[in-house]
Motif scaffolding. Structure first.
Motif, PDB file in Angstrom:
ATOM      1  N   VAL A 521      10.609 157.842  41.548  1.00 16.79           N
ATOM      2  CA  VAL A 521       9.902 156.697  40.962  1.00 16.79           C
ATOM      3  C   VAL A 521      10.466 155.424  41.572  1.00 16.79           C
ATOM      4  O   VAL A 521      11.674 155.172  41.513  1.00 16.79           O
ATOM      5  CB  VAL A 521      10.072 156.657  39.429  1.00 16.79           C
ATOM      6  N   ASP A 522       9.598 154.607  42.188  1.00 17.00           N
ATOM      7  CA  ASP A 522      10.028 153.310  42.714  1.00 17.00           C
ATOM      8  C   ASP A 522       8.819 152.406  42.857  1.00 17.00           C
ATOM      9  O   ASP A 522       7.686 152.820  42.603  1.00 17.00           O
ATOM     10  CB  ASP A 522      10.767 153.457  44.057  1.00 17.00           C
ATOM     11  N   GLU A 534      12.397 152.791  32.593  1.00 13.01           N
ATOM     12  CA  GLU A 534      13.441 153.813  32.577  1.00 13.01           C
ATOM     13  C   GLU A 534      13.445 154.560  31.245  1.00 13.01           C
ATOM     14  O   GLU A 534      13.572 155.799  31.204  1.00 13.01           O
ATOM     15  CB  GLU A 534      14.807 153.172  32.831  1.00 13.01           C
ATOM     16  N   GLN A 535      13.286 153.821  30.139  1.00 15.26           N
ATOM     17  CA  GLN A 535      13.255 154.470  28.832  1.00 15.26           C
ATOM     18  C   GLN A 535      12.071 155.419  28.705  1.00 15.26           C
ATOM     19  O   GLN A 535      12.192 156.528  28.174  1.00 15.26           O
ATOM     20  CB  GLN A 535      13.198 153.398  27.737  1.00 15.26           C
ATOM     21  N   ALA A 536      10.905 154.981  29.197  1.00 20.66           N
ATOM     22  CA  ALA A 536       9.714 155.823  29.115  1.00 20.66           C
ATOM     23  C   ALA A 536       9.893 157.108  29.914  1.00 20.66           C
ATOM     24  O   ALA A 536       9.474 158.194  29.471  1.00 20.66           O
ATOM     25  CB  ALA A 536       8.499 155.051  29.615  1.00 20.66           C
ATOM     26  N   VAL A 546      17.343 162.530  34.393  1.00 22.54           N
ATOM     27  CA  VAL A 546      16.855 161.372  35.149  1.00 22.54           C
ATOM     28  C   VAL A 546      18.070 160.666  35.727  1.00 22.54           C
ATOM     29  O   VAL A 546      19.049 160.413  35.011  1.00 22.54           O
ATOM     30  CB  VAL A 546      16.052 160.402  34.251  1.00 22.54           C
ATOM     31  N   THR A 547      18.017 160.342  37.016  1.00 19.82           N
ATOM     32  CA  THR A 547      19.125 159.658  37.686  1.00 19.82           C
ATOM     33  C   THR A 547      18.679 158.253  38.084  1.00 19.82           C
ATOM     34  O   THR A 547      17.665 158.098  38.768  1.00 19.82           O
ATOM     35  CB  THR A 547      19.562 160.428  38.948  1.00 19.82           C
ATOM     36  N   MET A 660      24.838 142.902  36.093  1.00 20.07           N
ATOM     37  CA  MET A 660      24.595 144.289  36.501  1.00 20.07           C
ATOM     38  C   MET A 660      23.172 144.435  37.029  1.00 20.07           C
ATOM     39  O   MET A 660      22.203 144.096  36.345  1.00 20.07           O
ATOM     40  CB  MET A 660      24.797 145.221  35.304  1.00 20.07           C
ATOM     41  N   PRO A 661      23.027 144.909  38.246  1.00 20.12           N
ATOM     42  CA  PRO A 661      21.671 145.036  38.804  1.00 20.12           C
ATOM     43  C   PRO A 661      20.893 146.162  38.146  1.00 20.12           C
ATOM     44  O   PRO A 661      21.471 147.128  37.648  1.00 20.12           O
ATOM     45  CB  PRO A 661      21.929 145.338  40.287  1.00 20.12           C
ATOM     46  N   ARG A 662      19.580 146.036  38.172  1.00 22.70           N
ATOM     47  CA  ARG A 662      18.708 147.100  37.703  1.00 22.70           C
ATOM     48  C   ARG A 662      18.579 148.162  38.791  1.00 22.70           C
ATOM     49  O   ARG A 662      18.757 147.867  39.973  1.00 22.70           O
ATOM     50  CB  ARG A 662      17.313 146.541  37.378  1.00 22.70           C
ATOM     51  N   PRO A 663      18.267 149.411  38.412  1.00 19.20           N
ATOM     52  CA  PRO A 663      18.024 150.438  39.437  1.00 19.20           C
ATOM     53  C   PRO A 663      16.804 150.077  40.281  1.00 19.20           C
ATOM     54  O   PRO A 663      15.866 149.450  39.789  1.00 19.20           O
ATOM     55  CB  PRO A 663      17.750 151.703  38.615  1.00 19.20           C
ATOM     56  N   PHE A 664      16.827 150.455  41.556  1.00 15.80           N
ATOM     57  CA  PHE A 664      15.623 150.266  42.377  1.00 15.80           C
ATOM     58  C   PHE A 664      14.875 151.583  42.562  1.00 15.80           C
ATOM     59  O   PHE A 664      13.786 151.609  43.120  1.00 15.80           O
ATOM     60  CB  PHE A 664      15.969 149.664  43.742  1.00 15.80           C
ATOM     61  N   MET A 665      15.463 152.681  42.045  1.00 14.65           N
ATOM     62  CA  MET A 665      14.815 153.980  42.163  1.00 14.65           C
ATOM     63  C   MET A 665      15.296 154.883  41.035  1.00 14.65           C
ATOM     64  O   MET A 665      16.454 154.812  40.603  1.00 14.65           O
ATOM     65  CB  MET A 665      15.156 154.621  43.514  1.00 14.65           C
TER      66      MET A 665
END
Length: 842
Positions: A521-522, A534-536, A546-547, A660-665
């Protein structure tokens, strides 16, 4: 001569069209930046004019009291707090993305007086509360939005559902951004997640106060080093620099294709003048016999070329402006709006076009002109079209073989290079020299290759086919030059096809070997993954885990004292299951332990690092800690090459929550025994409300890579089409002049029984074999270049060489149709010749 002028016209049009188009884009952005910049802008020190940090998903912020501080500075007429975020997605009631499809940003912010410099409200009113939004007119027109429609703006801090109560129209050209406006409290709460904060302050000067003086006054109040202060000019220049880098890449890429078109045009014009001089041999001989000296003959041909260059260039300049307008219309259909009111034709555009066109024509015609100057008066007694001297042919063949050999050696050295930098230099040298070499030895190759092709293509046509073969071989120099024009364009096509196919095959192979996750997912626009997404996904049924994959900036110091700033891959421990990294030492999972990390093999070798060594890691904006090397990953593949990993827990412990950065993937895997189709459907359903994110399984991801490369190659092929068109003109020119040269011969053949149909077929077959000869040389040369380039890319992990045989064979077959098309008019003209007039022709 007309066809040669068309070749000059097309080449000049490409250059002038590129220049006008990019200059117009620069003018458009310059006007936009000049109008939208306030006299002085105050923004956070770490940000560029209030832009968000992409990996956090929301902008850097200023505390609200700064607006009041700035307003008290001497010379300030007004100070207004602004909110701008570009990490948003806007969707309509049908969940369709309202953003640009051309890469332009979607911008959300608060409506301020500063916006009135570049926009005016043309319908409804500005937003007055949390349920109201205003949209720009271009976006409204494109997506058929009207007053009363509902829009949902998705931001990292949550969703904003609001009704369109106003439409604002740009008074300058909007190049394609989608813009929505809220009232200030709503923008602060939903875009920043903090009431009372701003991303920037727009400061307006009182009458008589210069921007520089105002900047100094504001700096006195807020502190010169506390915030970023920019005058209107400085802000516009900074924005222009950001856009300019993108425009320059596009401009120089298009100039590269224009260069190819010019190169093909040189071959065409050279061939045309060579044939004209050969056909005028007796005429030139007579002129020499009645007193014309060699210099006068040379000048006459040069003047002829000069006039051709001037006419073709002048027409090309006009065509270039038309091409630029056409490109603007095309970009408009794709979503980038460029107004013809901003059409910019600078003085250097026609000067450059005229200079290039005339110079290219003169250079192309110079050798034939010198040959004309050397014609002896005795040539008046010989037949026209006398073959060139044998000595010149031998010298040319030897020179061509030497140049080709050196170029081949350059390509070999490129494949043997251990580093991509030096190897790319050898590749460039090899490409240039082999291309020149093949052009030079074209006549030498024609004898063998045309005979071989004729045995397969022409022999089934009996005597007509044999005549076509002999006509093609009658003047190998002419055949070689004609085929060279087609060879150049097809060589580039073949090279890029091989490189593109190899990139896709290598990436696919790497995915098969290295990716264990079922779903990826990206965002295709590079947006970070928002918390609600991310929660969904984590709540989706049927998933084992989920990573989240994010990068945190840090300064890493090795035991030998070497320091570098890198992005550390901060992931969950399940990443070791999702990505199968080959290990040099230790286990990948060990890198996710407390106070542990992993490094790549290249870094470990360069700094003599082994398991158990400690690295000093200074997290940007956070703590400095010592982490133990618990794993060393192999850098052989292309996936995550040279990446250093830490656990998300280590990153969260050392980076402040607001930094803290958000995930990009996100990577996800289905539970054992779970139906892949059911899990995939559930994942897609869970993220259906967020169209900015793509959910792909491995097959989808491979297809996406293939589609992206395919789209890029199609754009390149479209640009190369101009060179192919010029090459076709070259074939038409050769055949047309050849028909004129063989007028008596054609008349005699018709007199002894050759039918019109057989005559036309003979000329068409001659054209086909010349086109196939050029295609064979071009495709062979291009595949060699592509294979060499792939060997260089293998140093970066793209190790699979794939020859796209369907594309190569398709292009080769299409070349035969190119030959047929090019021969239509010359064959028709030959068939209409009057037999008696042709026999009587001198």
């Amino acid at each position: 001569m007309a066809l040669s002028a068309v070749a000059v016209l097309l080449s000049v049009a490409f250059v002038c069209g590129t220049t006008v188009f990019t200059d117009t884009m620069n003018t458009t952005f310059d006007k936009l930046f000049a109008v939208t910049s306030s006299d002085v802008t105050v923004s956070p020190k770490a940000a560029e004019g209030g832009e968000e940090t992409p990996d956090r998903g929301k902008p850097e912020m200023l505390p609200g009291p700064v607006v009041e501080q700035v307003a008290k500075a001497e010379g300030v007429k007004s100070a207004e707090g602004g909110v701008v975020s570009m990490s948003v997605t806007v969707v309509n009631s049908k969940n369709e993305n309202m953003g640009s499809t051309t890469g332009a940003p979607t911008i959300a912010g608060n409506w301020t007086d500063n916006e009135l410099k570049s926009m005016k409200i043309t319908a409804g009113h500005a937003p007055r509360g949390p349920t109201e939004v205003m949209v720009d007119a271009d976006t409204a027109d494109k997506h058929h939005l009207g007053l009363g429609d509902e829009l949902r703006t998705i931001a990292v801090t949550g969703d904003i559902r609001a009704t369109v109560t106003g439409i604002a129209t740009f008074t300058v050209t909007n190049p394609g951004a989608a813009v929505v406006y809220f009232d200030t409290p709503t923008a602060q709460r939903h875009l920043l997640g903090a009431t009372g904060s701003f991303t920037h302050v727009n400061v307006t000067a009182k009458d008589g106060v210069s921007d520089e003086q105002l900047k100094r006054n504001v700096a006195t109040v807020v502190g010169a080093d506390t915030y970023k202060l920019q005058t209107a000019k400085e802000a516009a220049d900074a924005n222009r620099k950001d856009v300019g880098s993108f425009l320059n890449v596009m401009k120089y890429a298009m100039y590269g294709f224009a260069l190819i078109a010019f190169l093909v045009g040189i071959v065409l014009i050279f061939n045309t003048f060579s044939m004209l001089v050969a056909q005028r041999t007796r005429e030139i001989g007579l002129m020499r016999a009645i007193g014309a000296d060699s210099g006068q003959v040379l000048k006459s041909v040069i003047v002829e070329a000069f006039l051709l260059g001037v006419v073709g260039s002048v027409l090309g300049i006009g065509a270039g402006v038309g091409l630029a307008v056409g490109l603007m219309k095309l970009m408009g259909q794709m979503g980038m709006h460029l107004s013809t009111d901003d059409l910019t034709v600078a003085w250097y555009t026609p000067v450059a076009g005229l200079t290039l066109g005339v110079l290219v024509t003169l250079v192309s015609a110079f050798i034939p002109a010198r040959r004309a100057g050397k014609v002896s008066p005795m040539a008046a007694l010989r037949e026209s079209g006398t073959p060139g001297d044998k000595k010149a042919g031998v010298v040319r063949a030897v020179l061509g073989l030497v140049v080709t050999g050196i170029g081949g050696a350059g390509l070999y050295l490129a494949t043997a290079a251990e580093k991509a930098g030096p190897g790319s230099l050898w590749l460039g040298l090899g490409v240039v020299l082999t291309l020149i070499g093949f052009i030079v030895i074209g006549p030498l190759l024609a004898a063998g290759v045309v005979r071989a092709l004729s045995g397969v293509v022409l022999r089934p046509f009996g005597s007509v086919g044999r005549l076509a073969e002999r006509n093609a071989l009658r003047n190998p120099r002419r055949t070689g030059a004609t085929a060279a024009a087609l060879m150049i364009g097809l060589a580039v096509v073949a090279c890029l096809s091989v490189v593109g196919s190899s990139m896709v095959a290598s990436a696919t192979d790497e995915l098969d070997k290295s990716v264990g996750a079922d779903y990826i997912v990206d965002s295709e626009t590079g947006q970070p993954v928002m918390p609600q997404v991310e929660q969904a996904l984590r709540a989706s049924p049927g998933l084992d885990h989920v990573t989240a994959y994010r990068e945190v900036d840090a300064k890493v110091t090795a035991p030998d004292g070497a320091t570098e700033t890198v992005g550390l891959g901060a992931t969950d421990p399940t990443y070791a299951k999702d990505i199968r990294r080959k290990m040099i030492a230790g286990e990948h999972a060990a890198a996710y332990g407390k106070d542990s990390m992993s490094v790549g093999s290249e870094y470990a070798t360069a700094h003599h690092i082994k398991l158990g060594d400690e690295l000093t890691v200074a997290f940007t904006g956070g703590n400095t800690v010592k982490l133990k090397v618990a794993a060393i990953t192999s850098d052989e593949g292309s996936l995550d090459k040279t990446m250093k990993y830490v656990s998300t827990a280590v990153a969260e412990a050392n980076v402040p929550a607001d930094r803290m950065p958000r995930p990009f993937m996100l990577l996800a895997s289905a539970k054992d025994g779970q139906s892949d189709a059911a899990a995939y459907t559930a994942v897609k359903s869970a993220l259906a409300e967020y169209p900015q994110y793509k959910v792909r399984n491995q097959a989808d991801y491979k297809q996406s890579l293939k589609d992206q490369v395919g789209q890029l190659l199609n754009m390149v092929y479209g640009l190369l089409a101009l060179a192919i068109v010029i090459a076709v003109l070259g074939v038409v020119n050769t055949l047309a002049l050849s028909v004129v040269e063989r007028t008596r011969e054609i008349g005699l053949m018709r007199a002894i029984g050759l039918s019109r149909r057989q005559l036309r077929r003979m000329i068409r077959l001659e054209s086909v074999v010349i086109a196939l000869f050029g295609a064979l040389l071009g495709l062979g040369l291009g595949m060699g270049w592509g294979a060499t380039a792939q060997q260089l890319l293998a140093l970066e992990g793209l190790k699979v060489l794939e020859i796209p045989w369907p594309t190569i064979l398709g292009v080769f077959a299409a070349s035969a149709f190119v030959g047929l098309f090019a021969a239509l008019v010359p064959a028709f003209r030959a068939g209409r010749m009057n037999v008696l007039n042709a026999i009587a022709s001198e």
